[in-house]
Scaffold this motif. Structure first.
Motif, PDB file in Angstrom:
ATOM      1  N   TYR A 119      49.769  22.842  47.098  1.00 41.91           N
ATOM      2  CA  TYR A 119      48.450  23.463  46.898  1.00 41.91           C
ATOM      3  C   TYR A 119      48.533  24.991  47.024  1.00 41.91           C
ATOM      4  O   TYR A 119      47.889  25.727  46.276  1.00 41.91           O
ATOM      5  CB  TYR A 119      47.440  22.905  47.895  1.00 41.91           C
ATOM      6  CG  TYR A 119      46.930  21.527  47.542  1.00 41.91           C
ATOM      7  CD1 TYR A 119      46.042  21.355  46.467  1.00 41.91           C
ATOM      8  CD2 TYR A 119      47.327  20.404  48.248  1.00 41.91           C
ATOM      9  CE1 TYR A 119      45.571  20.094  46.128  1.00 41.91           C
ATOM     10  CE2 TYR A 119      46.867  19.140  47.914  1.00 41.91           C
ATOM     11  CZ  TYR A 119      45.989  18.991  46.854  1.00 41.91           C
ATOM     12  OH  TYR A 119      45.532  17.741  46.518  1.00 41.91           O
ATOM     13  N   PHE A 120      49.330  25.449  47.990  1.00 41.82           N
ATOM     14  CA  PHE A 120      49.536  26.889  48.151  1.00 41.82           C
ATOM     15  C   PHE A 120      50.126  27.473  46.872  1.00 41.82           C
ATOM     16  O   PHE A 120      49.689  28.534  46.391  1.00 41.82           O
ATOM     17  CB  PHE A 120      50.480  27.133  49.336  1.00 41.82           C
ATOM     18  CG  PHE A 120      50.820  28.579  49.581  1.00 41.82           C
ATOM     19  CD1 PHE A 120      50.065  29.350  50.448  1.00 41.82           C
ATOM     20  CD2 PHE A 120      51.921  29.175  48.947  1.00 41.82           C
ATOM     21  CE1 PHE A 120      50.389  30.698  50.669  1.00 41.82           C
ATOM     22  CE2 PHE A 120      52.246  30.500  49.164  1.00 41.82           C
ATOM     23  CZ  PHE A 120      51.478  31.265  50.030  1.00 41.82           C
ATOM     24  N   ALA A 121      51.114  26.783  46.300  1.00 40.31           N
ATOM     25  CA  ALA A 121      51.803  27.280  45.110  1.00 40.31           C
ATOM     26  C   ALA A 121      50.849  27.402  43.925  1.00 40.31           C
ATOM     27  O   ALA A 121      50.782  28.451  43.285  1.00 40.31           O
ATOM     28  CB  ALA A 121      52.973  26.353  44.756  1.00 40.31           C
ATOM     29  N   VAL A 122      50.125  26.321  43.614  1.00 43.14           N
ATOM     30  CA  VAL A 122      49.242  26.388  42.446  1.00 43.14           C
ATOM     31  C   VAL A 122      48.062  27.315  42.701  1.00 43.14           C
ATOM     32  O   VAL A 122      47.535  27.933  41.770  1.00 43.14           O
ATOM     33  CB  VAL A 122      48.754  24.981  42.019  1.00 43.14           C
ATOM     34  CG1 VAL A 122      49.921  24.106  41.606  1.00 43.14           C
ATOM     35  CG2 VAL A 122      47.939  24.308  43.101  1.00 43.14           C
ATOM     36  N   GLY A 123      47.647  27.461  43.982  1.00 42.44           N
ATOM     37  CA  GLY A 123      46.537  28.365  44.292  1.00 42.44           C
ATOM     38  C   GLY A 123      46.885  29.813  44.033  1.00 42.44           C
ATOM     39  O   GLY A 123      46.149  30.535  43.342  1.00 42.44           O
ATOM     40  N   PHE A 124      48.017  30.271  44.573  1.00 41.23           N
ATOM     41  CA  PHE A 124      48.388  31.673  44.376  1.00 41.23           C
ATOM     42  C   PHE A 124      48.910  31.931  42.969  1.00 41.23           C
ATOM     43  O   PHE A 124      48.697  33.020  42.421  1.00 41.23           O
ATOM     44  CB  PHE A 124      49.389  32.121  45.445  1.00 41.23           C
ATOM     45  CG  PHE A 124      48.722  32.545  46.722  1.00 41.23           C
ATOM     46  CD1 PHE A 124      48.167  33.803  46.833  1.00 41.23           C
ATOM     47  CD2 PHE A 124      48.608  31.660  47.779  1.00 41.23           C
ATOM     48  CE1 PHE A 124      47.526  34.196  47.999  1.00 41.23           C
ATOM     49  CE2 PHE A 124      47.969  32.031  48.946  1.00 41.23           C
ATOM     50  CZ  PHE A 124      47.420  33.309  49.062  1.00 41.23           C
ATOM     51  N   PHE A 125      49.596  30.950  42.373  1.00 40.10           N
ATOM     52  CA  PHE A 125      49.954  31.114  40.967  1.00 40.10           C
ATOM     53  C   PHE A 125      48.693  31.286  40.133  1.00 40.10           C
ATOM     54  O   PHE A 125      48.631  32.149  39.248  1.00 40.10           O
ATOM     55  CB  PHE A 125      50.745  29.905  40.461  1.00 40.10           C
ATOM     56  CG  PHE A 125      51.067  30.000  38.993  1.00 40.10           C
ATOM     57  CD1 PHE A 125      52.214  30.645  38.560  1.00 40.10           C
ATOM     58  CD2 PHE A 125      50.201  29.478  38.031  1.00 40.10           C
ATOM     59  CE1 PHE A 125      52.494  30.766  37.203  1.00 40.10           C
ATOM     60  CE2 PHE A 125      50.474  29.598  36.677  1.00 40.10           C
ATOM     61  CZ  PHE A 125      51.625  30.235  36.259  1.00 40.10           C
ATOM     62  N   GLY A 126      47.680  30.483  40.402  1.00 42.17           N
ATOM     63  CA  GLY A 126      46.421  30.588  39.667  1.00 42.17           C
ATOM     64  C   GLY A 126      45.754  31.931  39.866  1.00 42.17           C
ATOM     65  O   GLY A 126      45.175  32.489  38.923  1.00 42.17           O
ATOM     66  N   LEU A 127      45.802  32.481  41.076  1.00 48.25           N
ATOM     67  CA  LEU A 127      45.197  33.795  41.337  1.00 48.25           C
ATOM     68  C   LEU A 127      45.847  34.864  40.472  1.00 48.25           C
ATOM     69  O   LEU A 127      45.161  35.677  39.829  1.00 48.25           O
ATOM     70  CB  LEU A 127      45.359  34.145  42.822  1.00 48.25           C
ATOM     71  CG  LEU A 127      44.772  35.497  43.244  1.00 48.25           C
ATOM     72  CD1 LEU A 127      43.257  35.456  43.189  1.00 48.25           C
ATOM     73  CD2 LEU A 127      45.243  35.857  44.656  1.00 48.25           C
ATOM     74  N   GLY A 128      47.180  34.884  40.450  1.00 46.01           N
ATOM     75  CA  GLY A 128      47.875  35.865  39.621  1.00 46.01           C
ATOM     76  C   GLY A 128      47.661  35.628  38.144  1.00 46.01           C
ATOM     77  O   GLY A 128      47.532  36.579  37.357  1.00 46.01           O
TER      78      GLY A 128
END
Length: 456
Positions: A119-128
């Motif tokens: 979830y951390f990975a897709v969350g911050f990838f999504g932010l960028g």
């Protein structure tokens, strides 16, 4: 006084600076790395390897769906706000910050972190990813102010070529100095990894996040130094007025047949392409069993063809217009997806292949080269076609609508892939919806005027 040539080159540098988010993070390094991490997590829960690979692809697809939904909702609203205030560069600054934060945070995505890490990975990838997409809207909106209408095709093509060149160099640096081959422990230039070989924490692969963030921050300097706002009368931000203007633009689409058809067409074909980029590396990892390094080399091949094809496509665009370039690119991409759907290590559409040979690998490399070539030309020509349907005074709003047309399908296509993959339990079958999306885009192009709404 900043010269016209310097302004154009400053604008090119946005493509150069931002492309690694697509090349390194979305497609060739972080995306496949995430698939490995997620597959390891699911296998740890007792799933079989193929089922775990499909579950990883579904998780990635849902993350992209949510990010794209946010972009689809906010893009035209922000565009209208920017056009009513006459300010665009301040928004580029804001969304550039999101790009850097989102990319840098991916450093902490390590193997073995559990579902919270996913979830951390897709969350911050999504932010960028959101930062990159919104910054692109505002820089695209500056395009009509760069030169005369007849030069737009060449400028757009050269910009994409320059951007793909930047992505290619960034990818070569990653593969040549950081990512270690699992067979040799050396990088793909035969050197010891700069950060050392660490198969447990994947430090040489995880550095791709901070590397992408630093690349963007450094190479955006020419953009901010040389690209200035067109001269307009500054106004206070008024959300109500911006929304009213957006409503008026949407209402006008019923009378603007060519623009409406083009937005619908690009809704399908551009985001079928985006999904092909997003899932290509994940597919290679799960179906063909490629390592991160192999996928990276695949990316190098695609980037080389994209640089050349984008430049050539820009010249073809200037001579014949963007529509024929788009049509040819869609046909090529549709054929590629057909091959991918039927490709395994043992066969391609029932034609036997020796699983011990490199036949399937070589065929997929060819697909990658063609994806790079057709993807580069279609994106450059699509940007030119939008300019042909754009009033320069409302360019940000129009490109916000253009982003909306792309992101509606971008939210649909990952969802369709995730659903098809989940139902079938096969990554290959999960790619079938892309063929439908490409063909829908091609049909709708029949109703698009080659010259857009330009009278000269």
């Amino acid at each position: 006084m900043i010269s016209k040539r310097k302004r154009i080159w400053g604008w090119y540098f946005f493509d150069w600076a931002s492309q690694p988010y697509n090349t390194l993070l979305l497609t060739f390094v972080f995306g496949p790395y995430f698939a490995e991490v997620a597959r390891g997590y699911y296998m740890g829960t007792g799933m079989e390897a193929e089922t775990a690979a499909a579950a990883a692809q579904s998780f990635w697809g849902v993350g992209l769906t949510l990010s794209s939904l946010i972009i689809a909702v906010l893009a035209p609203i922000l565009g209208a706000v920017a056009d009513t205030t006459g300010r665009r560069l301040v928004w580029v600054w804001i969304f550039s910050a999101l790009y850097v934060i989102g990319a840098w945070a991916l450093w902490w995505v390590a193997p073995g972190g559990g579902v919270g890490m996913l979830y951390f990975a897709v969350g911050f990838f999504g932010l960028g990813f959101i930062g990159m997409e919104f910054a692109t809207i505002f820089t695209n909106a500056l395009m009509p102010s760069l030169s005369d209408h007849e030069d737009m095709g060449a400028i757009s093509g050269s910009g994409f070529a320059f951007g793909y060149l930047g992505g290619l160099i960034a990818l070569i640096i990653m593969l040549g100095f950081f990512v270690a081959s699992p067979e040799t422990g050396l990088t793909y230039l035969g050197l010891p990894p700069v950060l050392g070989e660490d198969s447990e924490t994947q430090i040489g692969t995880r550095i791709v996040g901070p590397f992408t963030a630093l690349w963007f921050a450094v190479f955006m300097i020419p953009f901010f130094l040389w690209v200035k706002e067109p001269k307009t009368t500054p106004q206070q931000m008024h959300l109500g007025r911006a929304l009213a203007q957006l409503k008026e633009l949407l209402a006008s689409l019923r009378y603007r047949r060519s623009l409406s058809a083009y937005l619908l067409s690009s809704l399908f074909y551009r985001d079928a392409l985006n999904a092909l980029y997003a899932f290509g590396g994940v597919y290679a990892s799960g179906v063909l069993g490629w390592s991160i390094g192999q996928i990276g080399i695949f990316g190098v091949v695609g980037a080389i063809t994209a640089v050349a094809a984008s430049w050539v496509g820009g010249r073809a665009d200037r001579k014949w217009g963007p529509k024929p370039v788009i049509v040819v690119s869609i046909l090529v991409l549709s054929a590629i997806v057909l091959v991918i759907v039927g490709l395994t290590r043992e066969s391609v559409w029932g034609i036997p292949l020796d699983p011990a040979s490199a036949a399937s690998d070589n065929l997929f490399f060819l697909c990658g080269a063609l994806i790079g070539a057709a993807g580069g030309t279609i994106q450059a020509a699509s940007r030119t076609m939008m300019v042909r349907h754009t009033d320069p005074d409302h360019a940000t709003e129009a490109f916000g609508l253009y982003a909306l047309s792309g992101k509606v399908a971008s939210f649909i296509s990952p969802a369709m892939i995730a659903l098809a993959t989940t139902i079938s339990g096969s990554q290959r079958i999960g790619m079938v919806p892309l063929i439908v999306l490409f063909l829908l885009g091609l049909i709708l192009l029949l109703f698009v005027n080659s010259r857009g709404e330009q009278t000269r």
